[in-house]
Design a protein around this motif. Structure first.
Motif, PDB file in Angstrom:
ATOM      1  N   ARG A  87       0.824  -1.216   0.000  1.00 38.03           N
ATOM      2  CA  ARG A  87       0.000   0.000   0.000  1.00 38.03           C
ATOM      3  C   ARG A  87       0.855   1.261   0.000  1.00 38.03           C
ATOM      4  NH1 ARG A  87      -2.277  -3.900   2.994  1.00 38.03           N
ATOM      5  NH2 ARG A  87      -4.489  -4.391   2.737  1.00 38.03           N
ATOM      6  N   ASN A  88       2.036   1.180   0.599  1.00 34.64           N
ATOM      7  CA  ASN A  88       2.916   2.338   0.629  1.00 34.64           C
ATOM      8  C   ASN A  88       3.423   2.725  -0.763  1.00 34.64           C
ATOM      9  OD1 ASN A  88       2.658   2.509   3.380  1.00 34.64           O
ATOM     10  ND2 ASN A  88       4.619   1.544   3.840  1.00 34.64           N
ATOM     11  N   ASN A  89       3.298   1.813  -1.716  1.00 28.35           N
ATOM     12  CA  ASN A  89       3.771   2.092  -3.071  1.00 28.35           C
ATOM     13  C   ASN A  89       2.726   2.798  -3.929  1.00 28.35           C
ATOM     14  OD1 ASN A  89       6.347   0.894  -2.736  1.00 28.35           O
ATOM     15  ND2 ASN A  89       5.453  -1.137  -3.000  1.00 28.35           N
ATOM     16  N   ILE A  90       1.494   2.920  -3.415  1.00 32.87           N
ATOM     17  CA  ILE A  90       0.443   3.597  -4.183  1.00 32.87           C
ATOM     18  C   ILE A  90       0.873   5.021  -4.501  1.00 32.87           C
ATOM     19  CG2 ILE A  90      -1.934   4.446  -4.139  1.00 32.87           C
ATOM     20  CD1 ILE A  90      -2.629   2.069  -2.336  1.00 32.87           C
ATOM     21  N   LYS A  91       1.401   5.723  -3.495  1.00 37.03           N
ATOM     22  CA  LYS A  91       1.808   7.121  -3.707  1.00 37.03           C
ATOM     23  C   LYS A  91       2.924   7.232  -4.730  1.00 37.03           C
ATOM     24  CE  LYS A  91       4.931   7.239   0.363  1.00 37.03           C
ATOM     25  NZ  LYS A  91       4.570   5.934   0.944  1.00 37.03           N
ATOM     26  N   ILE A 140      -8.648  18.928   2.426  1.00 35.33           N
ATOM     27  CA  ILE A 140      -8.817  18.639   3.849  1.00 35.33           C
ATOM     28  C   ILE A 140      -9.645  17.369   4.041  1.00 35.33           C
ATOM     29  CG2 ILE A 140      -9.997  19.394   5.959  1.00 35.33           C
ATOM     30  CD1 ILE A 140      -7.388  20.800   5.647  1.00 35.33           C
ATOM     31  N   ALA A 141     -10.719  17.235   3.256  1.00 38.81           N
ATOM     32  CA  ALA A 141     -11.595  16.067   3.361  1.00 38.81           C
ATOM     33  C   ALA A 141     -10.862  14.784   2.973  1.00 38.81           C
ATOM     34  CB  ALA A 141     -12.830  16.260   2.476  1.00 38.81           C
ATOM     35  N   ILE A 142     -10.092  14.832   1.883  1.00 42.67           N
ATOM     36  CA  ILE A 142      -9.351  13.655   1.429  1.00 42.67           C
ATOM     37  C   ILE A 142      -8.352  13.200   2.489  1.00 42.67           C
ATOM     38  CG2 ILE A 142      -7.635  12.813  -0.219  1.00 42.67           C
ATOM     39  CD1 ILE A 142     -10.420  12.892  -1.371  1.00 42.67           C
ATOM     40  N   VAL A 143      -7.605  14.165   3.043  1.00 42.53           N
ATOM     41  CA  VAL A 143      -6.601  13.839   4.057  1.00 42.53           C
ATOM     42  C   VAL A 143      -7.267  13.257   5.299  1.00 42.53           C
ATOM     43  CG1 VAL A 143      -4.837  14.777   5.616  1.00 42.53           C
ATOM     44  CG2 VAL A 143      -4.964  15.576   3.241  1.00 42.53           C
ATOM     45  N   ALA A 144      -8.346  13.906   5.756  1.00 41.40           N
ATOM     46  CA  ALA A 144      -9.032  13.472   6.978  1.00 41.40           C
ATOM     47  C   ALA A 144      -9.680  12.102   6.807  1.00 41.40           C
ATOM     48  CB  ALA A 144     -10.086  14.500   7.375  1.00 41.40           C
ATOM     49  N   ILE A 145     -10.366  11.888   5.700  1.00 43.31           N
ATOM     50  CA  ILE A 145     -11.052  10.612   5.463  1.00 43.31           C
ATOM     51  C   ILE A 145     -10.039   9.472   5.376  1.00 43.31           C
ATOM     52  CG2 ILE A 145     -12.397   9.280   3.778  1.00 43.31           C
ATOM     53  CD1 ILE A 145     -13.863  11.934   3.122  1.00 43.31           C
ATOM     54  N   THR A 146      -8.930   9.707   4.677  1.00 43.74           N
ATOM     55  CA  THR A 146      -7.894   8.673   4.548  1.00 43.74           C
ATOM     56  C   THR A 146      -7.304   8.320   5.905  1.00 43.74           C
ATOM     57  OG1 THR A 146      -7.326   9.527   2.352  1.00 43.74           O
ATOM     58  CG2 THR A 146      -5.753   8.033   3.381  1.00 43.74           C
ATOM     59  N   CYS A 156      -0.130   9.989   4.459  1.00 44.70           N
ATOM     60  CA  CYS A 156       1.321  10.027   4.205  1.00 44.70           C
ATOM     61  C   CYS A 156       1.786   8.725   3.555  1.00 44.70           C
ATOM     62  CB  CYS A 156       2.089  10.235   5.507  1.00 44.70           C
ATOM     63  SG  CYS A 156       1.727  11.771   6.378  1.00 44.70           S
ATOM     64  N   HIS A 157       1.247   7.611   4.011  1.00 46.57           N
ATOM     65  CA  HIS A 157       1.656   6.301   3.516  1.00 46.57           C
ATOM     66  C   HIS A 157       1.129   6.022   2.115  1.00 46.57           C
ATOM     67  CE1 HIS A 157       3.554   4.696   7.108  1.00 46.57           C
ATOM     68  NE2 HIS A 157       2.535   5.113   7.833  1.00 46.57           N
ATOM     69  N   TYR A 158      -0.127   6.389   1.848  1.00 48.73           N
ATOM     70  CA  TYR A 158      -0.786   5.919   0.633  1.00 48.73           C
ATOM     71  C   TYR A 158      -0.867   6.942  -0.499  1.00 48.73           C
ATOM     72  CZ  TYR A 158      -2.608   2.588   4.122  1.00 48.73           C
ATOM     73  OH  TYR A 158      -2.750   1.673   5.145  1.00 48.73           O
ATOM     74  N   ALA A 163       5.706  13.154  -0.442  1.00 51.15           N
ATOM     75  CA  ALA A 163       6.593  12.186   0.203  1.00 51.15           C
ATOM     76  C   ALA A 163       7.585  11.541  -0.761  1.00 51.15           C
ATOM     77  CB  ALA A 163       5.766  11.106   0.901  1.00 51.15           C
ATOM     78  N   PRO A 164       7.189  11.154  -1.999  1.00 55.32           N
ATOM     79  CA  PRO A 164       8.166  10.520  -2.898  1.00 55.32           C
ATOM     80  C   PRO A 164       9.366  11.399  -3.230  1.00 55.32           C
ATOM     81  CG  PRO A 164       5.945  10.017  -3.622  1.00 55.32           C
ATOM     82  CD  PRO A 164       5.814  11.048  -2.540  1.00 55.32           C
TER      83      PRO A 164
END
Length: 246
Positions: A87-91, A140-146, A156-158, A163-164
């Motif tokens: 899952r960390n590779n999605i980003k 804000i919604a995307i970050v909070a929901i994730t 941060c992970h997905y 981050a990359p």
């Protein structure tokens, strides 16, 4: 815990200022700028994140990132370790495709026509219209929901597109043998109590954080360790990780 209080304050201020700084972290605005042959604010910020990460790792994530501040503010409501692995590779997949499109846009509009750090902002402020505030609340919604659905700092992970840049910088810095910030563990002092892993906002095993690019160097693990087994140091990297203290 003075360091953590300062870190939380820095993240809180960054989150409050997000309506001002939104466009300087925008992966979309850079596409329009690239088509016009303009180097905009987010392009410069992303480049700085990469360069700084060669020596400071992901300190941006733990001290400055507004999305990081929002996620850490949500942690007490539902503490949960995010599932990682593939899952960390999605980003990275998202980032690679986006970066290729950005490169194509600049290639198509070449040569570069100029630099406009404050592109699309009003007196340097990003959110000044209904449209810009809609974008702000969407992010804000995307970050909070994730984060709520996936766990501590799951965004941060997905999904994080910044981050990359820093992860790539960390890995290149190691290959180049550059001294960089890393969490160091004296294993003979470690009692495997698990308090550091429980406290880590990224849900990783801090004693092995030197080799984990998901580490954001927040020093939560260092400050919670009663055995003083963990510390933040400048270390010299190589292709196998870090070989010695600098």
């Amino acid at each position: 815990m003075a360091r953590q209080n300062k870190r939380f304050l820095s993240l809180f201020i960054s989150l409050l200022l997000f309506p001002v700084t939104l466009y300087y972290f925008s992966p979309a605005l850079i596409l329009g700028a690239a088509l016009d042959g303009i180097i905009n604010g987010s392009c410069i910020v992303f480049a700085l994140q990469f360069v700084c990460s060669l020596f400071t790792g992901r300190l941006f994530c733990s001290w400055i990132c507004p999305a990081g501040g929002l996620q850490e503010a949500l942690m007490p409501s539902r503490p949960k370790t995010p599932k990682q692995g593939w899952r960390n590779n999605i980003k990275h997949g998202i980032w690679f495709i986006w970066l290729a499109i950005v490169a194509f846009c600049y290639f198509k509009s070449w040569p570069i026509k100029g630099i406009d750090f404050f592109l699309e902002t009003q007196n340097g402020i990003s959110a000044t219209s209904v449209q810009s505030y809609a974008i702000y609340y969407f992010i804000i919604a995307i970050v909070a929901i994730t984060a709520i659905a996936g766990g501590d700092r799951a965004f941060c992970h997905y999904l994080c597109w910044m981050a990359p840049f820093m992860i790539t910088g960390i890995k290149l810095g190691k290959l180049a043998g550059l001294p960089a910030i890393a969490v160091s563990c004296e294993l003979e002092k470690c009692t495997s109590c698990g308090s550091c892993a429980q406290k880590c906002p990224m849900g990783i095993e801090p004693k092995y954080a030197r080799e984990n690019s998901e580490c954001i160097h927040c020093a939560e693990c260092v400050d919670i360790c009663t055995q003083k087994a963990l510390s933040i140091k400048y270390s010299i990297g190589n292709k196998d990780g870090y070989r010695e203290e600098a």
